[in-house]
Write a protein that holds these residues in place. Sequence first.
Motif, short mmCIF file in Angstrom:
data_model
loop_
_atom_site.label_atom_id
_atom_site.label_comp_id
_atom_site.label_asym_id
_atom_site.label_seq_id
_atom_site.Cartn_x
_atom_site.Cartn_y
_atom_site.Cartn_z
N VAL A 10 0.87 -1.17 0.00
CA VAL A 10 0.00 0.00 0.00
C VAL A 10 0.91 1.22 0.00
N ILE A 11 0.73 2.07 -1.00
CA ILE A 11 1.58 3.24 -1.18
C ILE A 11 0.71 4.48 -0.99
N LEU A 12 1.07 5.31 -0.03
CA LEU A 12 0.35 6.55 0.24
C LEU A 12 0.91 7.64 -0.68
N VAL A 13 0.01 8.29 -1.44
CA VAL A 13 0.43 9.30 -2.40
C VAL A 13 -0.34 10.59 -2.20
N GLN A 14 0.26 11.69 -2.65
CA GLN A 14 -0.41 12.99 -2.66
C GLN A 14 0.17 13.79 -3.80
N GLY A 15 -0.70 14.42 -4.56
CA GLY A 15 -0.24 15.25 -5.67
C GLY A 15 -1.37 15.49 -6.65
N PRO A 16 -1.04 16.15 -7.76
CA PRO A 16 -2.07 16.35 -8.79
C PRO A 16 -2.61 15.00 -9.26
N ALA A 17 -3.92 14.90 -9.39
CA ALA A 17 -4.55 13.63 -9.72
C ALA A 17 -3.96 13.00 -10.97
N GLU A 18 -3.69 13.80 -11.98
CA GLU A 18 -3.13 13.27 -13.22
C GLU A 18 -1.75 12.64 -12.99
N LYS A 19 -0.94 13.28 -12.17
CA LYS A 19 0.41 12.77 -11.89
C LYS A 19 0.35 11.48 -11.08
N VAL A 20 -0.45 11.43 -10.02
CA VAL A 20 -0.50 10.21 -9.21
C VAL A 20 -1.16 9.07 -9.99
N GLN A 21 -2.08 9.40 -10.91
CA GLN A 21 -2.65 8.35 -11.78
C GLN A 21 -1.57 7.77 -12.68
N ALA A 22 -0.69 8.62 -13.21
CA ALA A 22 0.41 8.14 -14.06
C ALA A 22 1.36 7.25 -13.26
N ILE A 23 1.63 7.62 -12.01
CA ILE A 23 2.48 6.79 -11.14
C ILE A 23 1.80 5.45 -10.89
N ALA A 24 0.51 5.48 -10.57
CA ALA A 24 -0.24 4.24 -10.32
C ALA A 24 -0.22 3.35 -11.56
N ASP A 25 -0.44 3.94 -12.72
CA ASP A 25 -0.44 3.16 -13.96
C ASP A 25 0.92 2.50 -14.19
N GLU A 26 1.98 3.23 -13.94
CA GLU A 26 3.33 2.68 -14.14
C GLU A 26 3.60 1.54 -13.16
N ILE A 27 3.16 1.68 -11.93
CA ILE A 27 3.36 0.63 -10.92
C ILE A 27 2.51 -0.60 -11.24
N ILE A 28 1.24 -0.38 -11.51
CA ILE A 28 0.30 -1.49 -11.69
C ILE A 28 0.61 -2.32 -12.93
N THR A 29 1.22 -1.70 -13.93
CA THR A 29 1.49 -2.42 -15.18
C THR A 29 2.85 -3.13 -15.20
N GLN A 30 3.57 -3.12 -14.08
CA GLN A 30 4.85 -3.82 -14.04
C GLN A 30 4.64 -5.33 -14.12
N ARG A 31 5.55 -6.01 -14.82
CA ARG A 31 5.52 -7.46 -14.89
C ARG A 31 5.64 -8.01 -13.48
N GLY A 32 4.74 -8.91 -13.09
CA GLY A 32 4.74 -9.49 -11.76
C GLY A 32 3.68 -8.91 -10.84
N VAL A 33 3.13 -7.75 -11.20
CA VAL A 33 2.03 -7.18 -10.41
C VAL A 33 0.76 -7.92 -10.85
N ILE A 34 0.12 -8.56 -9.90
CA ILE A 34 -1.07 -9.37 -10.18
C ILE A 34 -2.30 -8.48 -10.36
N THR A 35 -2.45 -7.54 -9.46
CA THR A 35 -3.58 -6.61 -9.54
C THR A 35 -3.22 -5.34 -8.77
N GLY A 36 -3.92 -4.27 -9.07
CA GLY A 36 -3.66 -3.02 -8.37
C GLY A 36 -4.80 -2.05 -8.57
N ARG A 37 -4.87 -1.11 -7.66
CA ARG A 37 -5.93 -0.11 -7.72
C ARG A 37 -5.49 1.15 -7.00
N MET A 38 -5.91 2.29 -7.53
CA MET A 38 -5.65 3.55 -6.86
C MET A 38 -6.97 4.08 -6.32
N GLN A 39 -6.93 4.60 -5.10
CA GLN A 39 -8.09 5.23 -4.48
C GLN A 39 -7.67 6.64 -4.06
#
Length: 154
Positions: free
Chosen positions: A106-135
């Motif tokens: 669980v990664i706690l983030v704060q910032g512009p929504a577009e930027k943290v969404q890009a970070i989440a997308d980059e993390i979630i799409t890594q090989r080996g990540v089974i599932t992920g979600r940003m809230q």
Amino acid sequence: MSQNKKLPVNRISISLPDELQSELDAMVASRGFESRSQAINDMLRQHLVEHKRQTGDQVMVGTITILYDNRTRGLQKTLADLQYRNLDEVISSLHVHLMNNQTMEVILVQGPAEKVQAIADEIITQRGVITGRMQLMAALIPPVHPLGGKKEET
């Protein structure tokens, strides 16, 4: 704010088909809301946060939760490097080792929504990540320390 103070409210009226009202009443009862109004307020807040997230530039706070296979070579280093490259947005992270060589992080983030969404997308799409979600939530974390070496006024 004190819990004794009530914020001003506006009353609105909505019309619902019988089936939707029945489902709403069942949800109110099962989730323990005090009233339909409280449940509808909660749903509207969630929907408005999602709208703000989609529109992009408002600073928001939230979590990126991922489940990954910890046997994937180099994944833990890649995740750590991604977080380090985004120090302005990544506040903290916590990981728990689960059964079957899986890890939940669980990664706690704060910032512009577009930027943290890009970070989440980059993390979630890594090989080996089974599932992920940003809230995300329309709230902010107070500064951890005074900026610029200035003493905090009391």
